[in-house]
Design a protein around this motif. Structure first.
Motif, PDB file in Angstrom:
ATOM      1  N   UNK A 290      20.579 -74.064  21.169  1.00 35.96           N
ATOM      2  CA  UNK A 290      20.210 -72.796  20.492  1.00 35.96           C
ATOM      3  C   UNK A 290      19.679 -71.907  21.790  1.00 35.96           C
ATOM      4  N   UNK A 291      20.619 -70.745  22.125  1.00 35.18           N
ATOM      5  CA  UNK A 291      20.423 -70.203  23.185  1.00 35.18           C
ATOM      6  C   UNK A 291      18.950 -69.501  23.210  1.00 35.18           C
ATOM      7  N   UNK A 292      18.204 -69.104  24.261  1.00 35.79           N
ATOM      8  CA  UNK A 292      16.861 -68.749  23.924  1.00 35.79           C
ATOM      9  C   UNK A 292      17.005 -67.144  23.205  1.00 35.79           C
ATOM     10  N   UNK A 301      14.965 -72.569  10.668  1.00 33.74           N
ATOM     11  CA  UNK A 301      15.918 -73.671  10.297  1.00 33.74           C
ATOM     12  C   UNK A 301      15.637 -75.149  10.649  1.00 33.74           C
ATOM     13  N   UNK A 302      14.663 -74.991  11.670  1.00 33.22           N
ATOM     14  CA  UNK A 302      14.137 -76.260  12.250  1.00 33.22           C
ATOM     15  C   UNK A 302      13.053 -76.895  11.487  1.00 33.22           C
ATOM     16  N   UNK A 303      13.080 -78.313  11.634  1.00 36.44           N
ATOM     17  CA  UNK A 303      11.881 -79.075  11.300  1.00 36.44           C
ATOM     18  C   UNK A 303      10.656 -78.910  11.833  1.00 36.44           C
ATOM     19  N   UNK A 304       9.484 -78.307  11.068  1.00 34.34           N
ATOM     20  CA  UNK A 304       8.199 -78.444  11.545  1.00 34.34           C
ATOM     21  C   UNK A 304       7.643 -79.843  11.881  1.00 34.34           C
ATOM     22  N   UNK A 305       7.896 -80.760  10.933  1.00 39.74           N
ATOM     23  CA  UNK A 305       7.275 -81.960  10.951  1.00 39.74           C
ATOM     24  C   UNK A 305       7.688 -82.862  12.142  1.00 39.74           C
ATOM     25  N   UNK A 306       8.677 -82.798  12.785  1.00 36.36           N
ATOM     26  CA  UNK A 306       9.290 -83.613  13.839  1.00 36.36           C
ATOM     27  C   UNK A 306       9.294 -82.713  15.041  1.00 36.36           C
ATOM     28  N   UNK A 307       8.360 -83.409  16.051  1.00 34.47           N
ATOM     29  CA  UNK A 307       8.179 -82.722  17.251  1.00 34.47           C
ATOM     30  C   UNK A 307       9.391 -82.256  18.168  1.00 34.47           C
ATOM     31  N   UNK A 308       9.400 -81.128  18.817  1.00 32.84           N
ATOM     32  CA  UNK A 308      10.551 -80.473  19.625  1.00 32.84           C
ATOM     33  C   UNK A 308      10.345 -80.668  21.015  1.00 32.84           C
ATOM     34  N   UNK A 309      11.072 -81.006  21.769  1.00 32.43           N
ATOM     35  CA  UNK A 309      11.362 -80.851  23.234  1.00 32.43           C
ATOM     36  C   UNK A 309      12.408 -79.936  23.650  1.00 32.43           C
ATOM     37  N   UNK A 310      11.845 -78.859  24.398  1.00 30.82           N
ATOM     38  CA  UNK A 310      12.976 -77.754  24.772  1.00 30.82           C
ATOM     39  C   UNK A 310      13.359 -78.121  26.185  1.00 30.82           C
ATOM     40  N   UNK A 311      14.585 -77.644  26.581  1.00 28.52           N
ATOM     41  CA  UNK A 311      15.249 -78.051  27.577  1.00 28.52           C
ATOM     42  C   UNK A 311      15.857 -76.778  28.135  1.00 28.52           C
ATOM     43  N   UNK A 317      13.214 -71.316  31.408  1.00 28.61           N
ATOM     44  CA  UNK A 317      13.595 -70.725  30.101  1.00 28.61           C
ATOM     45  C   UNK A 317      13.056 -71.551  28.868  1.00 28.61           C
ATOM     46  N   UNK A 318      13.036 -72.777  28.977  1.00 33.78           N
ATOM     47  CA  UNK A 318      12.554 -73.542  27.921  1.00 33.78           C
ATOM     48  C   UNK A 318      10.938 -73.649  28.144  1.00 33.78           C
ATOM     49  N   UNK A 319      10.422 -73.302  28.836  1.00 36.03           N
ATOM     50  CA  UNK A 319       8.791 -72.947  28.938  1.00 36.03           C
ATOM     51  C   UNK A 319       8.682 -71.601  28.046  1.00 36.03           C
ATOM     52  N   UNK A 320       9.117 -70.787  28.077  1.00 34.31           N
ATOM     53  CA  UNK A 320       9.236 -69.537  27.128  1.00 34.31           C
ATOM     54  C   UNK A 320       9.696 -69.969  25.796  1.00 34.31           C
ATOM     55  N   UNK A 321      10.621 -70.876  25.764  1.00 31.13           N
ATOM     56  CA  UNK A 321      11.007 -71.252  24.414  1.00 31.13           C
ATOM     57  C   UNK A 321       9.589 -72.087  23.657  1.00 31.13           C
ATOM     58  N   UNK A 322       8.710 -72.777  24.537  1.00 29.87           N
ATOM     59  CA  UNK A 322       7.747 -73.292  23.606  1.00 29.87           C
ATOM     60  C   UNK A 322       6.940 -72.287  23.249  1.00 29.87           C
TER      61      UNK A 322
END
Length: 355
Positions: A290-292, A301-311, A317-322
């Motif tokens: 999913x591009x930033x 569309x993403x699950x909030x119950x399951x943890x997410x790791x951004x890369x 860029x993935x820091x900004x994604x968090x």
């Protein structure tokens, strides 16, 4: 005496834990902000009382963990009076002793890298903690933060090379995986500061190093002039889904080795562009692209119950994604520390990419 040498991979910084085994009083030399939770865990597991954190100088390449540790464990902060820092509990003068139980460290002024550089010598002169004044076959740079090569040369030769040859030198950093040296070794083999090298030769050497400024300098120096104080309230929270690190920039991070072992337990979101996702670095197995620029739109569309790791490639860029996901209501989100560059460097499996 109990002794541990600890390491922060991001800044190649050594932190040292010393404790008097009878009283269990302890001190940490040069703690790192991002490693504060690690240090707290070690102190508590070993049943120690952290009495002091000591700074060898105002660092330019990482933020100190001193303030965090004082907030969590009640330790006190000591650093040179010449450092110019605010918020310390004790401003140390040369010759003073910092006591922990029946043991102590003697402060020796070793300016030249910065005005406020201090080295700390164990009471039996078997160890010295030199910060950036003396490294293993090297020394700290002298081209900013009040640096002066002639001052550093005098500091090392007068304050450190006057110690016994067998005294073990524990530096503030090492970038090659070396852990310690000795006074005798450095007097013979240090290519910059050995006894056979004159002050003018050293000054000429240091003048032409041509090093770039540390990446964290603009953030680290102002923070360290306040002993690492932050105004956030969640800096030491314990996550319930992963062993996270909280950076001074306010980003939760997870390490590559944890993600490799627990990849199926999280959503891995790669925020690079498609050509990068399928490019030479490849991508983490199971990652969703999913591009930033599209993350805010796709977050619904993403699950909030399951943890997410951004890369991403480097972790920027993935820091900004968090941050974006946090604003969208996702509470269990972390950035992959070092991104795909570090993932590949540590030889974890990828899909696609070049060999």
């Amino acid at each position: 005496m109990l002794f541990r040498q600890l390491f922060d991979q991001q800044s190649s910084t050594y932190t040292y834990l010393l404790a008097d085994t009878a009283s269990r009083e302890a001190m940490l030399v040069d703690p790192v902000f991002e490693q504060a939770r690690r240090d707290v865990a070690l102190v508590e597991e070993l049943g120690l009382k952290l009495k002091w954190t000591l700074e060898t100088h105002v660092h330019a390449d990482h933020v100190t963990g001193a303030w965090l540790l004082r907030e969590r464990l009640g330790s006190r902060i000591a650093l040179s009076r010449r450092s110019g820092a605010e918020g310390g509990d004790r401003l140390v003068e040369p010759g003073e002793k910092i006591v922990f139980g029946k043991r102590s460290l003697e402060a020796r002024a070793t300016p030249g890298h910065t005005n406020g550089c201090m080295s700390y010598v164990l009471d039996d002169r078997s160890m010295v903690f030199t910060g950036d004044a003396l490294l293993i076959r090297g020394c700290g740079r002298t081209d900013f933060q009040q640096g002066d090569p002639r001052t550093l040369y005098a500091s090392v030769h007068e304050q450190l090379f006057s110690l016994p040859d067998e005294c073990i030198v524990y530096p503030g950093h090492d970038y090659r995986g070396l852990t310690c040296t000795s006074v005798g070794e450095e007097k013979l083999y240090n290519p910059r500061l050995a006894e056979s090298i004159g002050v003018e030769d050293f000054a000429g050497y240091m003048k032409h190093l041509g090093l770039a400024h540390p990446k964290q300098m603009a953030e680290a120096v102002p923070a360290n002039l306040k002993c690492g104080r932050v105004d956030r309230k969640n800096f030491m929270e314990q996550a319930d889904w992963a062993p996270l690190t909280y950076t001074f920039a306010g980003i939760w991070e997870v390490q590559p080795n944890w993600l490799e072992e627990h990849a199926r337990e999280v959503q891995i979101v790669d925020v690079r562009e498609p050509e990068e996702f399928n490019g030479p670095l490849g991508h983490v197995q199971g990652a969703v692209l999913i591009p930033l620029s599209k993350l805010e739109e796709k977050a619904k569309d993403m699950q909030k119950a399951k943890p997410i790791v951004t890369v991403c490639r480097s972790g920027a860029r993935s820091a900004q994604a968090t941050v974006i996901l946090g604003k969208a209501g996702f509470e269990r989100v972390a950035n992959l520390s070092g991104g795909m560059l570090r993932w590949r460097a540590q030889r974890f499996p990828v899909e696609g990419g070049a060999e």
